[in-house]
Motif scaffolding. Structure first.
Motif, PDB file in Angstrom:
ATOM      1  N   PRO A 493       5.554  -8.320  -6.848  1.00  0.00           N
ATOM      2  CA  PRO A 493       5.716  -8.013  -7.763  1.00  0.00           C
ATOM      3  C   PRO A 493       6.309  -9.014  -8.840  1.00  0.00           C
ATOM      4  CG  PRO A 493       7.744  -7.811  -5.658  1.00  0.00           C
ATOM      5  CD  PRO A 493       6.475  -8.479  -5.618  1.00  0.00           C
ATOM      6  N   ASP A 494       6.117 -10.423  -8.930  1.00  0.00           N
ATOM      7  CA  ASP A 494       5.788 -11.121 -10.477  1.00  0.00           C
ATOM      8  C   ASP A 494       4.506 -10.783 -11.003  1.00  0.00           C
ATOM      9  OD1 ASP A 494       4.907 -12.320  -7.589  1.00  0.00           O
ATOM     10  OD2 ASP A 494       4.790 -13.857  -8.614  1.00  0.00           O
ATOM     11  N   ARG A 495       3.825  -9.990 -10.124  1.00  0.00           N
ATOM     12  CA  ARG A 495       1.566 -10.636 -10.920  1.00  0.00           C
ATOM     13  C   ARG A 495       1.369  -8.866 -10.736  1.00  0.00           C
ATOM     14  NH1 ARG A 495      -1.814 -14.409  -7.825  1.00  0.00           N
ATOM     15  NH2 ARG A 495      -3.193 -13.301  -8.979  1.00  0.00           N
ATOM     16  N   CYS A 496       2.422  -8.376 -10.358  1.00  0.00           N
ATOM     17  CA  CYS A 496       1.940  -6.619  -9.810  1.00  0.00           C
ATOM     18  C   CYS A 496       2.544  -5.990 -10.027  1.00  0.00           C
ATOM     19  CB  CYS A 496       1.340  -5.878  -8.088  1.00  0.00           C
ATOM     20  SG  CYS A 496       0.616  -4.599  -8.245  1.00  0.00           S
ATOM     21  N   ASN A 497       2.947  -5.871 -11.498  1.00  0.00           N
ATOM     22  CA  ASN A 497       4.940  -4.824 -11.662  1.00  0.00           C
ATOM     23  C   ASN A 497       3.500  -3.399 -12.310  1.00  0.00           C
ATOM     24  OD1 ASN A 497       6.551  -3.952 -13.132  1.00  0.00           O
ATOM     25  ND2 ASN A 497       7.592  -5.931 -13.301  1.00  0.00           N
ATOM     26  N   ALA A 498       4.713  -2.405 -11.654  1.00  0.00           N
ATOM     27  CA  ALA A 498       4.125  -1.092 -12.700  1.00  0.00           C
ATOM     28  C   ALA A 498       4.176  -0.637 -13.861  1.00  0.00           C
ATOM     29  CB  ALA A 498       4.996   0.213 -11.707  1.00  0.00           C
ATOM     30  N   ARG A 499       5.300  -1.795 -14.445  1.00  0.00           N
ATOM     31  CA  ARG A 499       4.858  -1.922 -15.873  1.00  0.00           C
ATOM     32  C   ARG A 499       3.939  -2.087 -16.893  1.00  0.00           C
ATOM     33  NH1 ARG A 499      10.866  -4.475 -17.463  1.00  0.00           N
ATOM     34  NH2 ARG A 499       9.548  -5.231 -15.373  1.00  0.00           N
ATOM     35  N   ASP A 500       3.023  -2.402 -15.683  1.00  0.00           N
ATOM     36  CA  ASP A 500       1.537  -3.179 -16.578  1.00  0.00           C
ATOM     37  C   ASP A 500       0.645  -2.461 -15.564  1.00  0.00           C
ATOM     38  OD1 ASP A 500       2.809  -5.785 -17.735  1.00  0.00           O
ATOM     39  OD2 ASP A 500       3.378  -6.833 -15.865  1.00  0.00           O
ATOM     40  N   ASP A 501       1.377  -1.532 -15.491  1.00  0.00           N
ATOM     41  CA  ASP A 501      -0.268  -0.215 -14.547  1.00  0.00           C
ATOM     42  C   ASP A 501      -0.584  -1.292 -13.582  1.00  0.00           C
ATOM     43  OD1 ASP A 501       0.000   1.324 -16.436  1.00  0.00           O
ATOM     44  OD2 ASP A 501      -1.266   0.562 -18.086  1.00  0.00           O
ATOM     45  N   CYS A 502       0.290  -1.534 -12.675  1.00  0.00           N
ATOM     46  CA  CYS A 502      -0.638  -2.187 -11.026  1.00  0.00           C
ATOM     47  C   CYS A 502       0.693  -1.207 -10.418  1.00  0.00           C
ATOM     48  CB  CYS A 502      -0.089  -3.459 -10.956  1.00  0.00           C
ATOM     49  SG  CYS A 502      -1.160  -4.379  -9.614  1.00  0.00           S
ATOM     50  N   VAL A 503      -0.154  -1.007  -9.688  1.00  0.00           N
ATOM     51  CA  VAL A 503      -0.405  -0.535  -8.251  1.00  0.00           C
ATOM     52  C   VAL A 503      -0.309  -1.549  -7.018  1.00  0.00           C
ATOM     53  CG1 VAL A 503      -0.284   1.778  -7.076  1.00  0.00           C
ATOM     54  CG2 VAL A 503      -0.627   1.714  -9.162  1.00  0.00           C
ATOM     55  N   ALA A 504       1.032  -1.178  -6.123  1.00  0.00           N
ATOM     56  CA  ALA A 504       0.816  -1.889  -5.696  1.00  0.00           C
ATOM     57  C   ALA A 504      -0.258  -1.374  -4.168  1.00  0.00           C
ATOM     58  CB  ALA A 504       2.131  -2.160  -4.559  1.00  0.00           C
ATOM     59  N   VAL A 505      -1.490  -2.140  -3.256  1.00  0.00           N
ATOM     60  CA  VAL A 505      -2.019  -1.495  -2.076  1.00  0.00           C
ATOM     61  C   VAL A 505      -1.357  -1.548  -0.945  1.00  0.00           C
ATOM     62  CG1 VAL A 505      -4.280  -0.916  -1.252  1.00  0.00           C
ATOM     63  CG2 VAL A 505      -4.209  -1.183  -4.097  1.00  0.00           C
ATOM     64  N   ASP A 506      -1.478  -1.003  -0.095  1.00  0.00           N
ATOM     65  CA  ASP A 506      -0.919  -1.070   1.227  1.00  0.00           C
ATOM     66  C   ASP A 506      -2.450  -0.748   2.602  1.00  0.00           C
ATOM     67  OD1 ASP A 506       0.240  -0.950   3.844  1.00  0.00           O
ATOM     68  OD2 ASP A 506       1.444   0.554   4.229  1.00  0.00           O
ATOM     69  N   LEU A 507      -2.765  -2.326   2.744  1.00  0.00           N
ATOM     70  CA  LEU A 507      -3.704  -2.518   3.312  1.00  0.00           C
ATOM     71  C   LEU A 507      -3.349  -2.982   4.749  1.00  0.00           C
ATOM     72  CD1 LEU A 507      -6.413  -4.776   1.439  1.00  0.00           C
ATOM     73  CD2 LEU A 507      -6.012  -1.956   1.826  1.00  0.00           C
ATOM     74  N   LEU A 508      -1.875  -2.608   5.176  1.00  0.00           N
ATOM     75  CA  LEU A 508      -1.747  -3.146   6.652  1.00  0.00           C
ATOM     76  C   LEU A 508      -0.770  -2.019   7.529  1.00  0.00           C
ATOM     77  CD1 LEU A 508      -0.243  -7.059   5.221  1.00  0.00           C
ATOM     78  CD2 LEU A 508      -2.000  -6.717   6.110  1.00  0.00           C
ATOM     79  N   GLY A 509      -0.905  -1.033   6.576  1.00  0.00           N
ATOM     80  CA  GLY A 509      -0.278  -0.005   7.551  1.00  0.00           C
ATOM     81  C   GLY A 509      -1.338   0.637   8.322  1.00  0.00           C
ATOM     82  N   PRO A 510      -1.103   1.892   8.814  1.00  0.00           N
ATOM     83  CA  PRO A 510      -1.667   2.335   9.703  1.00  0.00           C
ATOM     84  C   PRO A 510      -2.925   3.037   8.869  1.00  0.00           C
ATOM     85  CG  PRO A 510       0.278   3.414   8.949  1.00  0.00           C
ATOM     86  CD  PRO A 510       0.706   2.893   8.652  1.00  0.00           C
ATOM     87  N   SER A 511      -3.609   4.169   9.304  1.00  0.00           N
ATOM     88  CA  SER A 511      -4.855   4.760   9.033  1.00  0.00           C
ATOM     89  C   SER A 511      -3.935   5.819   7.786  1.00  0.00           C
ATOM     90  CB  SER A 511      -5.467   5.778   9.673  1.00  0.00           C
ATOM     91  OG  SER A 511      -6.812   6.160   8.855  1.00  0.00           O
ATOM     92  N   GLY A 512      -4.185   6.365   7.121  1.00  0.00           N
ATOM     93  CA  GLY A 512      -3.313   7.089   6.482  1.00  0.00           C
ATOM     94  C   GLY A 512      -2.388   6.617   5.484  1.00  0.00           C
ATOM     95  N   GLY A 513      -2.282   5.960   5.676  1.00  0.00           N
ATOM     96  CA  GLY A 513      -0.908   5.148   4.728  1.00  0.00           C
ATOM     97  C   GLY A 513      -1.169   5.021   2.976  1.00  0.00           C
ATOM     98  N   VAL A 514      -2.779   5.026   2.721  1.00  0.00           N
ATOM     99  CA  VAL A 514      -3.478   4.596   1.755  1.00  0.00           C
ATOM    100  C   VAL A 514      -2.817   5.405   1.196  1.00  0.00           C
ATOM    101  CG1 VAL A 514      -4.644   3.907  -0.136  1.00  0.00           C
ATOM    102  CG2 VAL A 514      -4.250   2.838   2.849  1.00  0.00           C
ATOM    103  N   ASP A 515      -2.027   6.013  -0.242  1.00  0.00           N
ATOM    104  CA  ASP A 515      -1.699   7.402  -0.772  1.00  0.00           C
ATOM    105  C   ASP A 515      -2.840   7.620  -1.853  1.00  0.00           C
ATOM    106  OD1 ASP A 515      -0.368   6.179  -2.993  1.00  0.00           O
ATOM    107  OD2 ASP A 515       1.823   6.020  -2.480  1.00  0.00           O
ATOM    108  N   SER A 516      -2.395   8.895  -2.638  1.00  0.00           N
ATOM    109  CA  SER A 516      -3.613   9.052  -3.701  1.00  0.00           C
ATOM    110  C   SER A 516      -3.192   8.151  -4.789  1.00  0.00           C
ATOM    111  CB  SER A 516      -3.504  10.609  -4.477  1.00  0.00           C
ATOM    112  OG  SER A 516      -1.865  10.794  -4.847  1.00  0.00           O
ATOM    113  N   GLU A 517      -1.707   7.479  -5.190  1.00  0.00           N
ATOM    114  CA  GLU A 517      -1.884   6.761  -6.345  1.00  0.00           C
ATOM    115  C   GLU A 517      -2.504   5.283  -6.467  1.00  0.00           C
ATOM    116  OE1 GLU A 517       1.396   5.073  -8.939  1.00  0.00           O
ATOM    117  OE2 GLU A 517       2.032   5.522  -7.469  1.00  0.00           O
TER     118      GLU A 517
END
Length: 952
Positions: A493-517
């Protein structure tokens, strides 16, 4: 004149319409309509004019038409084969010159008064000092081929790494030809004997997809070096594509074909119109071609990348939808589908063949305009203009991510919101299915304009021609990942903050876990746009220099000036390649070229011995000058036997891309010796590297200090036309090509030398665990090759009233050896009879024997053809379970069949079947695309097609 073994009966009824103009033009039209090879010396026939006329046929017989055409002329004719006649001056004409009629039997041509490919001289004899394959209009028609690449693919002399729409992953919608297994840059492609521009990305060779087959009259393939005649690139040989000229009337053709399972639907339509007048001629040809897709999943051979059941290896990807997650050196897990994790196994690998196209859908439209005007005083103004638009759409599997080995800092922070492990993770391999398949779109626009003057003065002919060629190409590859955005999305969160137009990305979840945002945040698209230009001016003259006791001494000379330029660039993600694609980088450059050339043919013994020579001086503004000579002899010890031999030097100039490219990155398919059992004993290894990897990030670069590749070409041949078998001919030619200063990057060579000797540590970068993080490969003049083999051609023709016209031929090429040395000091390998996929830096399929044989039949309104293609067995080597395996790739034979019927009023209907026996390509364990070599074989299976044409 009556033929004892049957007359020609091929002409359409009720009559043959012939255009006004010189005798050559009239005979061209007559030969095409009646499908008869007519040989004529243009230097004499062009001076004899004929009016427009229609001559009635007698049961479609050719002989009465020709007799009536020539009855008041100073010409007569003689038969030189069952399907060919020679039109010659009458014996009582004082200017008559000897014409070697028997030699014509060895060449497959319709009408000729011009020199054959490989010489600017216009010999009265049709003997060539090198083997030439000629595919004339009847041969083009009976094959059913709809593209130039399709037509050339199964020629015996063609092997190695040509490109086409049968190459999906790694292809770009272009098509090239590779003679003798040498790279496509070593085969020169000409149109009407003139050089053409390379593809829009400044590639090494001309794109055959920018040449519409419907506009072609014939194709001549010179299987010998020709730098002394044409300059750069003609090391392996020359493919000279002769476009239609002097076409008279209207021709409309349609084609529809489909593979037996119902896919790869292909259709084409073309219209050709031509009209001759008293002083000129105009022709227009329009064509449309569309090829449907064949998906990898729809053929048993290509449906899965797991080839263990076939005796191969598991080539499925470690980047799986559930993710490969390395928690430490000994613990690797994946999603279990229920919100938890379980150990990752080899069975979790991903089968990318579910998405990929095996044959790329493509579409082309073209227009070709040709015209000429007789200016009088033996001068002719000519113009040729061509425009063609091509498009190809390739589908690739969804983007894989290799966080440890892709570009950028892709470490997943311990406090990243989707990291449940509470530790920093550096090695995740995930197939992001949510992005959808990658879509590659290739588009090319090509324009060619040639114009000039040509004429004749006594025994000399001359031509002054100017050309402007321009090609623009673009490529887009969508559904990739921006490495900079993904890097940010994997941090805490200190480097990826939504206020800075950064969206956290889930590469560790199951298939289908990466949402449209998340998808829209990291989605990227690679764009490449490039153009290539060529401007040239050529003057050439040929004629009789004088004579000696043996005959006329022929000469030719000329000068040529060219300006070549390229300019292409890509939208790389701030210097990094998009994940799932390549960084094409950029290149911008130009060069000026000035050349002078001369040829000489000296008869030493009357009708028995000739000495030929040629030399070309070439000056390039970027690397300097080169001189390349050629010397050849032709000897007839008996009327039925000719011996021919030649020696020449050749060169291939480094392309403007070779010298100027920067920023090119790609994930190359390579083998690291440090992944094997013996890694601890190799000086360059830091322990045993990760054996699950098959791709390595590689940076390529141009080198402005490059020099030309050079070659020595030798050939020796026999041509036999026995008197006892007047309808039979045979030729046997030995060839030897020795090439030095080969331009290569050879990342595989860098890896091997690094592992085995500890060298190139500045080019092969490894981390503390010994895994390769990056390879830096700059083009260098480091390689050497020698290719040796033979060509065999047999041909027999027979005509009778009972059987009609029969023609049988056999063409074969044998590769005795293909010695390849990647760099000085490296071992020399004999690659003849082997397959090494170009994705691994190999030369492709190099069969020791490749052959085809065919039977053509024509009687009345019926005609048919049957062709057999053969590719010899090959060997390939790979590692399975830490053991080096060498296996055989089976030989392959396919059968093609076509039958046609000429309906009344100019209609022709044909039905054909390619791969009649539905023979699947042989399995290749090391093939990157679809478990077979698409450059050599065909995956379609049995393929049905039909054509309907109308000729007026």
């Amino acid at each position: 004149m009556t033929f004892s073994d049957g007359a020609f009966a091929n002409c359409p009824g009720p009559g043959v319409h012939l255009p006004a103009g010189n005798l050559s033009r009239t005979l061209i039209s007559l030969g095409r309509q009646c499908k008869i090879s007519v040989l004529v010396r243009a230097s004499t026939a062009d001076n004899y004019k004929l009016p427009e006329q229609t001559i009635a046929t007698e049961n479609g017989e050719f002989e009465p038409i020709l007799r009536q055409l020539l009855q008041r002329s100073p010409f007569t004719y003689e038969r030189v084969g069952p399907g060919a006649v020679a039109v010659i001056e009458k014996a009582d004409e004082p200017e008559s010159e000897p014409f070697d009629h028997r030699a014509a039997q060895t060449e497959e041509i319709t009408v000729t008064g011009r020199g054959l490919t490989g010489s600017h001289l216009r010999h009265p004899q049709l003997d060539s000092y090198a083997p030439i394959d000629v595919l004339a209009q009847p041969e083009l028609e009976i094959t059913g081929a709809q593209t130039v690449a399709e037509l050339l693919k199964f020629l015996p002399a063609v092997s190695g790494n040509s490109t086409s729409t049968s190459v999906s992953n790694g292809g770009d919608g272009t098509a090239t030809v590779t003679l003798r297994g040498l790279p496509a840059s070593n085969t020169l492609v000409l149109i009407n004997g003139r050089r053409i521009v390379s593809n829009g990305f400044g590639g090494e060779a001309a794109d055959l997809n920018t040449i519409p087959l419907s506009a072609i009259d014939r194709i001549e393939i010179l299987k010998d070096g020709a730098s002394a005649v044409y300059g750069s690139d003609a090391i392996a040989g020359v493919v000279n594509i002769i476009l239609r000229r002097d076409f008279e009337g209207l021709s409309v053709n349609s084609y529809y074909g489909t593979a037996e399972p119902g896919d790869q639907r292909t259709e084409s339509y073309h219209l050709t119109w031509g009209k001759s007048g008293e002083r000129g001629h105009l022709m227009l040809s329009l064509a449309h071609y569309r090829q449907g897709a064949l998906m990898s999943r729809d053929r048993g051979l290509s449906a899965s990348a797991d080839n263990r059941a076939r005796g191969g290896t598991d080539l499925r990807s470690a980047a799986s939808p559930g993710a490969f997650i390395a928690l430490d050196a000994d613990t690797t897990v994946t999603n279990d589908g229920d919100g938890g994790y379980r150990p990752w196994t080899q069975e979790d690998r991903y089968n990318y063949s579910e998405y990929t196209t095996a044959v790329v859908p493509s579409e082309r439209q073209s227009a070709y305009l040709e015209g000429n005007i007789d200016l009088g005083d033996s001068a002719l103004l000519f113009v040729e203009a061509m425009g063609i638009r091509t498009r190809a759409e390739t589908t690739l599997a969804p983007t894989p991510v290799f966080t440890r080995f892709d570009n950028g800092d892709l470490t997943i922070a311990a406090d990243q919101i989707y990291n449940p492990f509470g530790q920093e993770i550096t090695d995740v391999r995930k197939r992001v299915l949510e992005l959808g398949p990658r879509e590659q779109d290739n588009r090319t626009d090509t324009w060619r304009l040639n114009a000039g003057l040509k004429g004749q003065r006594e025994d000399w002919q001359w031509e002054l021609a100017a050309a402007l060629h321009y090609t623009r190409a673009s490529e887009s590859l969508s559904n990739l990942i921006d490495p900079n955005r993904l890097s940010a999305g994997l941090k805490g969160p200190d480097r990826c903050n939504a206020r800075d137009d950064c969206v956290a990305v889930d590469l560790l979840g199951p298939s289908g876990g990466v949402d449209s945002e998340q998808l829209e945040f990291m989605r990227g698209e690679s764009l490449v746009d490039g153009s290539t230009r060529m401007l040239s001016l050529l003057y050439v003259a040929d004629g009789v220099l004088g004579s000696n006791s043996a005959g006329d001494v022929l000469g030719a000379a000329g000068i040529e000036f060219r300006r070549e330029s390229i300019d292409f660039r890509s939208n790389d993600a701030r210097g990094l390649s998009f994940i799932g694609g390549i960084a094409a980088g950029s290149a911008e450059g130009q060069r000026m070229i000035g050349e002078a050339f001369a040829e000489l043919s000296v008869p030493m013994l009357t009708d028995a011995f000739w000495l030929d020579g040629a030399v070309r001086f070439s000056n390039y503004s970027d690397f300097g000058s080169t001189i390349n000579p050629k010397v050849a002899l032709r000897w007839r010890p008996t009327p039925s036997l000719m011996v021919r031999a030649s020696y020449a030097t050749g060169f291939k100039a480094p392309t403007l891309v070779d010298m100027n490219q920067t920023g090119y990155q790609s994930q190359e398919f390579l083998i690291d010796p440090c992944t094997g059992n013996g890694a601890d004993t190799l000086p360059g290894c830091h322990g045993r590297a990760d054996g699950a990897r098959i791709q390595y990030l590689t940076e390529f670069g141009g080198n402005p200090e490059l020099q030309p590749e050079t070659s020595d070409n030798r050939s020796l041949g026999l041509v036999w036309t026995p008197k006892q078998l007047s309808d039979f001919s045979a030729s046997l030619d030995l060839f030897d090509i020795r090439q030095n200063d080969v331009i290569d990057t050879s990342p595989q060579y860098l890896i091997d030398r690094n592992a085995h000797t500890g060298l190139f540590t500045d080019r092969v970068l490894r981390d503390a665990r010994g895994d390769i993080t990056r390879i830096r490969a700059t083009r260098l003049n480091i390689g050497a090759r020698e290719v040796r083999g033979l060509d065999l051609a047999l041909r027999y023709e027979h005509t009778s009233e009972q059987l009609g016209q029969l023609r049988w031929s056999l063409n074969a090429s044998h590769m005795q050896r293909y010695l390849n040395q990647a760099a000085p000091g490296s071992p020399t390998e004999d690659l003849a009879g082997t397959f090494i996929d170009p994705a691994s830096g190999g030369a492709g399929s190099l069969p020791r024997w490749k052959a085809n044989t065919g039977l053509y039949w024509q009687k009345g309104r019926w005609e048919g053809g049957y062709t057999i293609h053969y590719v010899n067995a090959l060997e390939e080597s790979f590692t399975r379970n830490e053991t080096r395996i060498t296996r055989e790739i089976d030989s392959w034979t396919s059968h093609d069949f076509q039958v046609a019927y000429a309906l009344p009023f100019g209609l022709r209907f044909a039905v054909g079947i390619d791969n009649l026996l539905d023979e699947a390509p042989p399995f290749a364990a090391t093939a990157f695309n679809d478990n077979y070599d698409g450059r050599t074989y065909d995956l379609s299976g049995r393929y049905w097609y039909t054509t309907l044409s109308y000729n007026l």
